[in-house]
Design a protein around this motif. Structure first.
Motif, PDB file in Angstrom:
ATOM      1  N   ALA A  26       0.943  -1.160   0.017  1.00 28.19           N
ATOM      2  CA  ALA A  26      -0.038   0.022  -0.157  1.00 28.19           C
ATOM      3  C   ALA A  26       0.873   1.217  -0.035  1.00 28.19           C
ATOM      4  O   ALA A  26       0.489   2.216  -0.721  1.00 28.19           O
ATOM      5  CB  ALA A  26      -0.930   0.136   1.219  1.00 28.19           C
ATOM      6  N   LYS A  27       1.996   1.238   0.793  1.00 23.33           N
ATOM      7  CA  LYS A  27       2.822   2.557   0.652  1.00 23.33           C
ATOM      8  C   LYS A  27       3.453   2.739  -0.534  1.00 23.33           C
ATOM      9  O   LYS A  27       3.909   3.596  -0.783  1.00 23.33           O
ATOM     10  CB  LYS A  27       3.860   2.241   1.948  1.00 23.33           C
ATOM     11  CG  LYS A  27       3.285   2.544   3.424  1.00 23.33           C
ATOM     12  CD  LYS A  27       4.430   2.526   4.307  1.00 23.33           C
ATOM     13  CE  LYS A  27       3.901   2.723   5.724  1.00 23.33           C
ATOM     14  NZ  LYS A  27       4.827   2.687   6.729  1.00 23.33           N
ATOM     15  N   VAL A  28       3.753   1.772  -1.261  1.00 24.07           N
ATOM     16  CA  VAL A  28       4.460   1.737  -2.612  1.00 24.07           C
ATOM     17  C   VAL A  28       3.354   2.480  -3.623  1.00 24.07           C
ATOM     18  O   VAL A  28       3.705   3.434  -4.124  1.00 24.07           O
ATOM     19  CB  VAL A  28       4.991   0.534  -3.370  1.00 24.07           C
ATOM     20  CG1 VAL A  28       5.103   0.643  -4.684  1.00 24.07           C
ATOM     21  CG2 VAL A  28       5.804  -0.258  -2.024  1.00 24.07           C
TER      22      VAL A  28
ATOM     23  N   GLU B  15      -5.753   2.507  -6.374  1.00 24.11           N
ATOM     24  CA  GLU B  15      -6.339   1.309  -6.637  1.00 24.11           C
ATOM     25  C   GLU B  15      -5.934   0.560  -8.067  1.00 24.11           C
ATOM     26  O   GLU B  15      -6.655   0.929  -9.069  1.00 24.11           O
ATOM     27  CB  GLU B  15      -7.857   1.575  -6.449  1.00 24.11           C
ATOM     28  CG  GLU B  15      -8.466   1.961  -5.187  1.00 24.11           C
ATOM     29  CD  GLU B  15      -9.918   2.097  -4.886  1.00 24.11           C
ATOM     30  OE1 GLU B  15     -10.585   2.209  -5.940  1.00 24.11           O
ATOM     31  OE2 GLU B  15     -10.361   2.193  -3.780  1.00 24.11           O
ATOM     32  N   TRP B  16      -4.944   0.284  -8.107  1.00 24.37           N
ATOM     33  CA  TRP B  16      -4.415  -0.156  -9.470  1.00 24.37           C
ATOM     34  C   TRP B  16      -5.175  -1.583  -9.999  1.00 24.37           C
ATOM     35  O   TRP B  16      -5.153  -1.935 -10.902  1.00 24.37           O
ATOM     36  CB  TRP B  16      -3.029  -0.830  -9.176  1.00 24.37           C
ATOM     37  CG  TRP B  16      -2.065   0.263  -8.837  1.00 24.37           C
ATOM     38  CD1 TRP B  16      -2.393   1.755  -8.757  1.00 24.37           C
ATOM     39  CD2 TRP B  16      -0.646   0.267  -8.455  1.00 24.37           C
ATOM     40  NE1 TRP B  16      -1.283   2.365  -8.380  1.00 24.37           N
ATOM     41  CE2 TRP B  16      -0.456   1.672  -8.367  1.00 24.37           C
ATOM     42  CE3 TRP B  16       0.365  -0.815  -8.620  1.00 24.37           C
ATOM     43  CZ2 TRP B  16       1.141   2.030  -8.097  1.00 24.37           C
ATOM     44  CZ3 TRP B  16       1.593  -0.267  -8.308  1.00 24.37           C
ATOM     45  CH2 TRP B  16       1.944   0.879  -8.295  1.00 24.37           C
ATOM     46  N   GLY B  17      -5.927  -2.269  -8.798  1.00 22.36           N
ATOM     47  CA  GLY B  17      -6.656  -3.412  -9.537  1.00 22.36           C
ATOM     48  C   GLY B  17      -7.806  -3.008 -10.370  1.00 22.36           C
ATOM     49  O   GLY B  17      -8.002  -3.902 -11.287  1.00 22.36           O
ATOM     50  N   ARG B  18      -8.154  -2.050 -10.299  1.00 18.25           N
ATOM     51  CA  ARG B  18      -9.294  -1.369 -11.502  1.00 18.25           C
ATOM     52  C   ARG B  18      -8.560  -1.190 -12.798  1.00 18.25           C
ATOM     53  O   ARG B  18      -9.328  -1.571 -13.776  1.00 18.25           O
ATOM     54  CB  ARG B  18      -9.715  -0.158 -11.008  1.00 18.25           C
ATOM     55  CG  ARG B  18     -10.570  -0.012  -9.621  1.00 18.25           C
ATOM     56  CD  ARG B  18     -11.364   1.484  -9.688  1.00 18.25           C
ATOM     57  NE  ARG B  18     -11.987   1.362  -8.238  1.00 18.25           N
ATOM     58  CZ  ARG B  18     -13.176   0.725  -7.592  1.00 18.25           C
ATOM     59  NH1 ARG B  18     -13.685   0.072  -8.458  1.00 18.25           N
ATOM     60  NH2 ARG B  18     -13.577   1.042  -6.699  1.00 18.25           N
TER      61      ARG B  18
ATOM     62  N   ALA C 269     -12.533  -5.839  -8.677  1.00 20.39           N
ATOM     63  CA  ALA C 269     -11.854  -4.881  -9.189  1.00 20.39           C
ATOM     64  C   ALA C 269     -10.870  -4.080  -8.321  1.00 20.39           C
ATOM     65  O   ALA C 269      -9.471  -4.037  -8.337  1.00 20.39           O
ATOM     66  CB  ALA C 269     -12.393  -3.734 -10.119  1.00 20.39           C
ATOM     67  N   ARG C 270     -11.392  -3.536  -7.158  1.00 20.91           N
ATOM     68  CA  ARG C 270     -10.559  -2.836  -6.209  1.00 20.91           C
ATOM     69  C   ARG C 270      -9.454  -3.516  -5.432  1.00 20.91           C
ATOM     70  O   ARG C 270      -8.484  -3.069  -5.328  1.00 20.91           O
ATOM     71  CB  ARG C 270     -11.730  -2.132  -5.062  1.00 20.91           C
ATOM     72  CG  ARG C 270     -11.019  -1.503  -4.161  1.00 20.91           C
ATOM     73  CD  ARG C 270     -11.803  -0.962  -3.123  1.00 20.91           C
ATOM     74  NE  ARG C 270     -12.877  -0.160  -3.601  1.00 20.91           N
ATOM     75  CZ  ARG C 270     -13.870   0.598  -2.942  1.00 20.91           C
ATOM     76  NH1 ARG C 270     -13.779   0.284  -1.517  1.00 20.91           N
ATOM     77  NH2 ARG C 270     -14.744   1.260  -3.545  1.00 20.91           N
TER      78      ARG C 270
END
Length: 467
Positions: free
Chosen positions: A189-191, A234-237, A395-396
């Protein structure tokens, strides 16, 4: 055979030897990059007019050689802790352009730790395939993550991504191969936040399968445009279309599931504390494992399940014996033997079932969702089965599950799921959840969230029927 051919043959032989030594390769986290992926990365990461390109974990130089054909040998830089690999990379670059002095190539391509070697220097692009080393496996890598202000369990590849942000100026690009888990893993998450603070992920490559021979992990490449606005965490999207997950827009200001219910995940203490009190059949509270949960249903007693490395046809917990043996665990059991919804650890959709009478005990990693008003148990279940909710969560949090494309949500994330805007449709959906009419529920709960696209309900039904 000319010098270039000899250098390429040497690289191929070294990598074949490393591939044969599985333990050694895993210890190094070294899996070499296919040429087509190298080309994809460089096509997007090396901007017109670029003069300096770095691979901070260069291995035998696949990215360096390909980049040298764009910016010239004098414009590529690399580092690696493997001295033999570095020697091969230098030889390959020397063969690409014999006019560049060997001493210059040796200064540009170093035997060094790429996380510390390039302090104070700036590049137009940082590219490559850094080592994947889960921090539970390597304490020194954990120390490296902490040195960069990251959690001890941050994968080494993500630490390289974080470090590389400081090595490019605005207008530059960072594109490093990452495990798919970087999209949603808590320890990354920090990245993701750091990337959002410096730029945005403009493109995302996602592997179709295990891209690297000998490695089971799915991978991705976020192409970070440093200095561009619009970064998101939220890169999963960005990866969702690769997995056929439909895009949905969720209502705002409607409240969250945590307003209606307490969402709780149990821990190892409860898991191991139950072991001596579980038996197969007879009186007791049914023990519900994650494998028994389906969308809207629990199959306890209908199929076998495993608990504590044993197979059970119908596992039950001797609650009286549990209370007598351990008052603390007895109190835990009493707190769980209430009307609730139980949610599986992960699945193709959110797999949840209602325990209307409070008869079941959950087994880790099952999450208990206990409504403040027991009468809301079916309303809670309808939310967890709603196709737009599942698509948004898929997605999230893409990448968090063990199976790519699966839906894995924690107790905290379940509590944050949004409530529907249409109360009338929600009540109808709760009645359909109680009747286990999934097809009708899919349409009604989509409408409850203002989703008019029937493809979202079809997507959910297709996945729900294959769980």
């Amino acid at each position: 055979m000319d010098e270039r051919e000899r250098a390429e043959e040497l690289a191929a032989a070294y990598e074949a030897r490393l591939a044969a030594d599985r333990d050694g390769r895993r210890a190094k986290g070294a899996f070499y990059t296919p040429p087509e992926l190298v080309s994809w990365v460089l096509d997007r990461a090396v901007p017109p007019g670029a003069r300096r390109v770095l691979d901070p974990a260069c291995g035998t130089g696949h990215f360096l050689v390909a980049a040298a054909r764009i910016v010239g040998v004098a414009g590529v830089f690399g580092s690696d802790l493997d001295a033999e690999a570095v020697a091969i990379a230098r030889q390959r670059l020397a063969a690409e352009d014999p006019s560049v002095p060997v001493a210059q190539i040796e200064r540009q391509v170093r035997v060094a730790d790429g996380l510390t070697a390039w302090t104070g220097e700036t590049f137009d692009a940082v590219v490559g395939n850094p080592p994947f080393l889960g921090q539970l496996k390597r304490g020194t890598a954990a120390a490296g993550a902490r040195a960069h202000g990251l959690g001890a369990y941050t994968d080494t590849s993500a630490v390289f991504l974080h470090r590389s942000l400081d090595l490019v100026a605005d207008g530059g690009t960072v594109a490093l191969v990452q495990p798919l888990s970087v999209l949603a893993a808590r320890d990354a998450a920090k990245v993701r936040t750091a990337v959002a603070g410096r730029g945005r992920v403009g493109e995302l490559w996602v592997s179709e399968g295990a891209e690297f021979a000998g490695a089971a992990v799915r991978t991705c490449v976020p192409v970070v445009r440093v200095g561009e606005p619009g970064g998101q965490t939220e890169w999963g999207r960005l990866a969702a279309p690769h997995f056929g997950i439909p895009e949905v827009e969720m209502p705002r200001g409607t409240g969250v599931l945590g307003d209606l219910a307490a969402c709780t995940a149990d821990f190892r203490d409860q898991y191991y504390g139950l072991v001596p009190h579980v038996r197969d059949g007879g009186d007791g509270a049914p023990l519900v494992t994650t494998g028994l949960l389906e969308p809207g249903a629990c199959e306890w007693g209908m199929r076998p399940t495993r608990f504590a490395r044993r197979s059970y046809a119908a596992p039950v917990v001797d609650v009286a014996g549990l209370r007598a043996a351990d008052a603390r665990l007895g109190a835990w059991a009493d707190a769980r033997l209430v009307p609730k919804v139980v949610v599986a650890g992960q699945g193709r959709v959110i797999e949840a079932a209602a325990d209307e009478h409070g008869a079941w005990l959950p087994s880790v990693p099952v999450v208990s969702v206990v409504p403040h008003d027991p009468a809301d148990v079916w309303r809670v279940l309808a939310v967890l089965l709603a196709p737009p909710v599942v698509a948004d969560a898929a997605a999230r949090y893409l990448g968090a599950g063990l199976v790519p494309g699966s839906v894995k949500v924690s107790a905290r994330q379940i509590a944050a799921l949004p409530l529907p805007a249409d109360e009338t449709a929600w009540r109808e959906g709760a009645a359909l959840a109680r009747a286990a009419l999934l097809e009708e529920l899919a349409g009604v709960m989509s409408a409850a969230y203002g989703c008019a696209d029937p493809a979202v309900a079809r997507w959910w039904l297709d996945r729900a029927r294959r769980t």
